[in-house]
Design a protein around this motif. Sequence first.
Motif, mmCIF file in Angstrom:
data_model
loop_
_atom_site.group_PDB
_atom_site.id
_atom_site.type_symbol
_atom_site.label_atom_id
_atom_site.label_comp_id
_atom_site.label_asym_id
_atom_site.label_seq_id
_atom_site.Cartn_x
_atom_site.Cartn_y
_atom_site.Cartn_z
ATOM 1 N N ALA A 7 -10.054 2.722 3.387
ATOM 2 C CA ALA A 7 -8.694 2.254 3.617
ATOM 3 C C ALA A 7 -8.172 2.631 4.874
ATOM 4 O O ALA A 7 -8.453 3.772 5.530
ATOM 5 C CB ALA A 7 -7.702 2.727 2.686
ATOM 6 N N ASP A 8 -7.297 1.621 5.539
ATOM 7 C CA ASP A 8 -6.490 2.058 6.745
ATOM 8 C C ASP A 8 -5.203 1.654 6.828
ATOM 9 O O ASP A 8 -4.654 0.630 5.731
ATOM 10 C CB ASP A 8 -7.369 1.404 7.893
ATOM 11 C CG ASP A 8 -7.606 0.060 8.171
ATOM 12 O OD1 ASP A 8 -8.220 -0.479 8.617
ATOM 13 O OD2 ASP A 8 -6.656 -0.771 7.204
ATOM 14 N N ILE A 9 -4.407 2.079 7.703
ATOM 15 C CA ILE A 9 -3.111 1.805 7.581
ATOM 16 C C ILE A 9 -2.518 1.764 9.137
ATOM 17 O O ILE A 9 -2.917 2.694 9.978
ATOM 18 C CB ILE A 9 -2.324 3.142 7.048
ATOM 19 C CG1 ILE A 9 -0.748 2.758 6.967
ATOM 20 C CG2 ILE A 9 -2.639 4.359 7.723
ATOM 21 C CD1 ILE A 9 0.275 3.738 6.078
ATOM 22 N N THR A 10 -1.831 0.809 9.719
ATOM 23 C CA THR A 10 -1.227 0.547 10.866
ATOM 24 C C THR A 10 -0.097 1.552 11.203
ATOM 25 O O THR A 10 0.344 2.321 10.143
ATOM 26 C CB THR A 10 -0.796 -0.975 10.925
ATOM 27 O OG1 THR A 10 0.269 -1.005 10.319
ATOM 28 C CG2 THR A 10 -1.953 -1.829 10.684
ATOM 29 N N ALA A 11 0.155 1.638 12.388
ATOM 30 C CA ALA A 11 1.328 2.239 12.797
ATOM 31 C C ALA A 11 2.459 1.976 11.930
ATOM 32 O O ALA A 11 3.532 2.573 11.887
ATOM 33 C CB ALA A 11 1.577 2.414 14.372
ATOM 34 N N GLY A 12 2.781 0.545 11.922
ATOM 35 C CA GLY A 12 4.027 0.155 11.135
ATOM 36 C C GLY A 12 3.891 0.174 9.520
ATOM 37 O O GLY A 12 4.915 -0.135 8.966
ATOM 38 N N GLY A 13 2.728 0.671 9.109
ATOM 39 C CA GLY A 13 2.577 0.855 7.494
ATOM 40 C C GLY A 13 1.903 0.004 6.874
ATOM 41 O O GLY A 13 1.738 0.105 5.551
ATOM 42 N N SER A 14 1.336 -1.182 7.361
ATOM 43 C CA SER A 14 0.397 -2.019 6.880
ATOM 44 C C SER A 14 -0.949 -1.469 6.233
ATOM 45 O O SER A 14 -1.651 -0.729 7.164
ATOM 46 C CB SER A 14 0.072 -3.325 7.768
ATOM 47 O OG SER A 14 1.329 -3.681 7.986
ATOM 48 N N THR A 15 -1.017 -1.776 5.145
ATOM 49 C CA THR A 15 -2.409 -1.107 4.746
ATOM 50 C C THR A 15 -3.555 -2.318 4.269
ATOM 51 O O THR A 15 -3.276 -3.322 3.851
ATOM 52 C CB THR A 15 -2.066 -0.327 3.268
ATOM 53 O OG1 THR A 15 -1.494 -1.345 2.586
ATOM 54 C CG2 THR A 15 -1.194 0.994 3.706
ATOM 55 N N ASN A 16 -4.615 -1.451 4.161
ATOM 56 C CA ASN A 16 -5.913 -2.291 3.892
ATOM 57 C C ASN A 16 -6.812 -1.534 3.140
ATOM 58 O O ASN A 16 -7.036 -0.421 3.325
ATOM 59 C CB ASN A 16 -6.597 -2.581 5.292
ATOM 60 C CG ASN A 16 -7.977 -3.634 4.939
ATOM 61 O OD1 ASN A 16 -8.030 -4.447 4.433
ATOM 62 N ND2 ASN A 16 -8.894 -3.176 5.828
ATOM 63 N N TYR A 17 -7.674 -1.964 1.956
ATOM 64 C CA TYR A 17 -8.413 -1.340 1.379
ATOM 65 C C TYR A 17 -9.616 -2.016 0.917
ATOM 66 O O TYR A 17 -9.683 -3.259 0.678
ATOM 67 C CB TYR A 17 -7.510 -0.936 -0.288
ATOM 68 C CG TYR A 17 -6.266 -0.153 -0.191
ATOM 69 C CD1 TYR A 17 -4.969 -0.866 -0.196
ATOM 70 C CD2 TYR A 17 -6.435 1.228 -0.313
ATOM 71 C CE1 TYR A 17 -3.964 -0.102 -0.001
ATOM 72 C CE2 TYR A 17 -5.263 1.834 -0.260
ATOM 73 C CZ TYR A 17 -3.992 1.273 -0.028
ATOM 74 O OH TYR A 17 -2.771 2.245 -0.092
ATOM 75 N N VAL A 18 -10.546 -1.337 0.803
ATOM 76 C CA VAL A 18 -11.824 -1.756 0.195
ATOM 77 C C VAL A 18 -11.823 -2.278 -1.194
ATOM 78 O O VAL A 18 -10.995 -1.543 -1.991
ATOM 79 C CB VAL A 18 -13.177 -0.800 0.424
ATOM 80 C CG1 VAL A 18 -13.144 0.398 -0.387
ATOM 81 C CG2 VAL A 18 -14.488 -1.673 0.357
ATOM 82 N N GLU A 19 -12.414 -3.056 -1.525
ATOM 83 C CA GLU A 19 -12.141 -3.958 -2.978
ATOM 84 C C GLU A 19 -12.525 -2.873 -4.029
ATOM 85 O O GLU A 19 -11.506 -2.723 -4.999
ATOM 86 C CB GLU A 19 -12.916 -5.018 -3.098
ATOM 87 C CG GLU A 19 -12.700 -5.713 -4.335
ATOM 88 C CD GLU A 19 -11.198 -6.540 -4.171
ATOM 89 O OE1 GLU A 19 -10.901 -6.953 -3.225
ATOM 90 O OE2 GLU A 19 -10.493 -6.742 -5.357
ATOM 91 N N SER A 20 -13.182 -1.915 -3.863
ATOM 92 C CA SER A 20 -13.887 -1.023 -4.948
ATOM 93 C C SER A 20 -12.693 -0.134 -5.241
ATOM 94 O O SER A 20 -12.880 0.749 -6.174
ATOM 95 C CB SER A 20 -15.024 -0.523 -4.673
ATOM 96 O OG SER A 20 -14.893 0.310 -3.276
ATOM 97 N N VAL A 21 -11.860 0.038 -4.307
ATOM 98 C CA VAL A 21 -10.849 1.165 -4.453
ATOM 99 C C VAL A 21 -9.651 0.666 -4.912
ATOM 100 O O VAL A 21 -8.535 1.599 -5.189
ATOM 101 C CB VAL A 21 -10.758 2.244 -3.354
ATOM 102 C CG1 VAL A 21 -12.176 2.906 -3.127
ATOM 103 C CG2 VAL A 21 -10.245 1.721 -2.352
ATOM 104 N N LYS A 22 -9.379 -0.618 -4.802
ATOM 105 C CA LYS A 22 -7.982 -1.212 -4.934
ATOM 106 C C LYS A 22 -7.218 -0.719 -6.465
ATOM 107 O O LYS A 22 -8.095 -1.095 -7.399
ATOM 108 C CB LYS A 22 -7.880 -2.587 -4.687
ATOM 109 C CG LYS A 22 -8.091 -3.206 -3.353
ATOM 110 C CD LYS A 22 -8.375 -4.710 -3.265
ATOM 111 C CE LYS A 22 -8.334 -5.162 -1.746
ATOM 112 N NZ LYS A 22 -8.303 -6.610 -1.768
#
Length: 120
Positions: free
Chosen positions: A49-64
């Motif tokens: 997973a990652d998160i931008t400075a503004g708080g937008s997030t992204n997850y790999v499908e297997s952990v959503k």
Amino acid sequence: QVQLVESGGGLVQPGGSLRLSCAASGSIYSIGTMGWYRQAPGKQRELVADITAGGSTNYVESVKGRVTISRDNAKRSVYLQMNSLKPEDTGVYYCNGYIAIQPFRWAHYWGQGTQVTVSS
């Protein structure tokens, strides 16, 4: 110059929870996207997973639905709350930060890794 220090790994039973923390320190001008990667035995390192400075997030499908990434910009820290852990979540978890030590001098930095083992 820049250090990322992780904490919070350990041994947990399937279905359990862990919270990983990562704090950045050193000569830091600005911090961009921060993320967590993991490397299972015999496998390549992958983004969890990652998160931008503004708080937008992204997850790999297997952990959503099981994992939440968050950050505290004032503390220069990023966190990974992991619930309903499965044996396939086992691996070394690495913190990554896209960090500028001066204006326009951006680079990726890595922590030393923390072991997460999910086993009964």
